[in-house]
Scaffold this active site. Structure first.
Site, PDB file in Angstrom:
ATOM      1  CD  GLU A 161      39.158 -26.760  41.213  1.00 58.33           C
ATOM      2  OE1 GLU A 161      39.870 -25.803  41.557  1.00 58.33           O
ATOM      3  OE2 GLU A 161      38.585 -26.817  40.122  1.00 58.33           O
ATOM      4  CB  CYS A 180      39.432 -11.612  31.730  1.00 63.87           C
ATOM      5  SG  CYS A 180      39.267 -10.122  32.708  1.00 63.87           S
ATOM      6  CB  CYS A 227      38.346  -5.966  26.056  1.00 63.58           C
ATOM      7  SG  CYS A 227      39.093  -5.786  27.685  1.00 63.58           S
ATOM      8  CB  CYS A 257      35.909 -10.337  26.330  1.00 62.79           C
ATOM      9  SG  CYS A 257      35.074 -10.821  27.855  1.00 62.79           S
ATOM     10  CB  CYS A 270      33.056  -5.913  30.902  1.00 59.37           C
ATOM     11  SG  CYS A 270      34.496  -5.652  31.949  1.00 59.37           S
TER      12      CYS A 270
HETATM   13  S1  SF4 Z   1      35.684  -7.132  28.651  1.00 64.50           S
HETATM   14 FE1  SF4 Z   1      35.909  -7.171  30.858  1.00 64.50          FE
HETATM   15  S2  SF4 Z   1      35.731  -9.335  31.413  1.00 64.50           S
HETATM   16 FE2  SF4 Z   1      36.102  -9.219  29.214  1.00 64.50          FE
HETATM   17  S3  SF4 Z   1      38.343  -9.379  28.992  1.00 64.50           S
HETATM   18 FE3  SF4 Z   1      37.840  -7.208  29.059  1.00 64.50          FE
HETATM   19  S4  SF4 Z   1      38.055  -6.686  31.219  1.00 64.50           S
HETATM   20 FE4  SF4 Z   1      37.889  -8.895  31.130  1.00 64.50          FE
END
Ligand code: SF4
Length: 353
Positions: A55, A210, A217, A220, A226
């Site tokens: 980290e 993201c 998206c 995702c 989101c």
């Molecule tokens: S849906 Fe939202 S969290 Fe997922 S990649 Fe797209 S912007 Fe990012």
């Protein structure tokens, strides 16, 4: 200054943000993480020492660069005891090229404190970890959650962006004030158990899906909940921070020769590359004394530096307590600043005058 949003619209957005419920995030995220997580050399172990070293290295440094440094570092210093017993010179040499050397010095200081005050055992709380040199809120949260399963949130570059988009937070981020609302979101979403996996999953999502530009998206696991995605604002969030313009600097590095040795000096407290060795500098002049060896350009903390390198014979009496005369071969074993290392290569390739 952030964009002004009418109060009614803001309230609507804040309600949307509050509707992002913890289970609706954790479940699909952890399922995605189980199959898609990055294979990183510090993963798969809950050893707080390895978590800590990784980290600290990851602060302000890309993952791909950290990989090789991490492996070499923990090979040389496999435990906190071995790191504490090492000379600072050796620690800096292993860190050389990774930049931000203050991190290495603080890592070393914290290792010594851990051994002296805690028998080499890491505190298991965020507050206890933050009492150590160089461990801030983010690093303490990472160690506590990953190594000790403490329900502690973390906010770093990737998770900051993910959380901002998830809740539709469209104000500029960064700094204590800018990030505080994101810490509150992270605090609310981090699960009571499995916080380490959750935190790593958010970071991986930010790194792989993201992404800053053109987030994926459609792939995702959190697309359904989101706010930025649902309201078509992924390109606008996070809001761009004002850019800092770089300061242009010109300087001259002097390779001073005496009896087959060159003069180097140790960078002092508060200087760039503090604690590392480098060649003396002098203000840039159109015509510097000595023969020109070449040019080195580098960027450091918002400064773009163009450095002309000249070689010359030492004047009588040259050298001070913070300086050393070394052979070109000895340069290889010393921790040098990054421009110092490049100047050393010019020295070796040009030979002594
Ligand atoms: S849906 Fe939202 S969290 Fe997922 S990649 Fe797209 S912007 Fe990012």
């Amino acid at each position: 200054m952030g964009r002004q949003v009418p109060a009614q619209k803001r309230r609507r957005r804040d309600r949307a943000a509050a509707s992002v419920a913890p289970p609706a995030i954790a479940r699909p995220l952890l399922k995605w993480y189980a199959r898609a997580k990055r294979d990183l050399p510090w993963r798969g172990s809950a050893d707080p020492y390895r978590v800590w070293v990784s980290e600290i290295m990851l602060q302000q440094t890309q993952v791909e660069r950290v990989r090789e440094y991490f492996v070499r570092f923990v090979e040389r210093f496999p435990t906190v005891h071995e790191l504490a017993a090492a000379r600072e010179h050796d620690v800096l040499r292993r860190w050389e090229g990774l930049g931000y050397y203050r991190r290495a010095r603080q890592l070393h200081a914290a290792a010594r404190r851990l051994v002296a005050d805690h028998d080499g055992e890491f505190p298991r709380t965020v507050a206890g970890l933050m009492a150590l040199p160089g461990i801030g809120r983010y690093t303490a949260g990472a160690i506590a959650s990953i190594a000790f399963d403490v329900s502690a949130p973390i906010v770093e570059a990737n998770s900051r962006r993910v959380f901002a988009r998830l809740v539709g937070h469209d104000r500029p981020l960064g700094g204590t004030a800018g990030d505080e609302p994101i810490w509150e979101v992270a605090e609310r979403l981090v699960p009571r158990r499995g916080a380490g996996r959750f935190n790593q999953a958010v970071m991986d999502l930010g790194a792989m899906i993201c992404t800053p530009d053109r987030p994926l998206c459609s792939r995702c696991p959190l697309a359904d909940v989101c706010v930025a995605h649902r309201t078509g604002r992924t390109a606008a969030i996070p809001a761009a921070a004002p850019r800092r313009t770089a300061t242009i600097v010109r300087e001259t590095a002097v390779v001073m020769w005496r009896g087959g040795r060159v003069l180097i000096e140790r960078r002092g407290a508060g200087e760039w590359w503090e604690g590392l060795w480098d060649f003396p500098r002098e203000p840039h002049a159109a015509r510097s004394r000595g023969s020109r060896l070449g040019m080195v350009s580098y960027t450091v903390t918002h400064h773009k530096v163009t450095c002309t390198v000249v070689a010359r014979a030492a004047a009588a009496g040259a050298g001070s307590a913070a300086q050393r005369w070394v052979t070109p071969r000895q340069l290889a074993a010393l921790p040098l600043s990054s421009p110092g290392r490049r100047i050393a290569k010019l020295v070796v390739s040009s030979g002594s005058p």
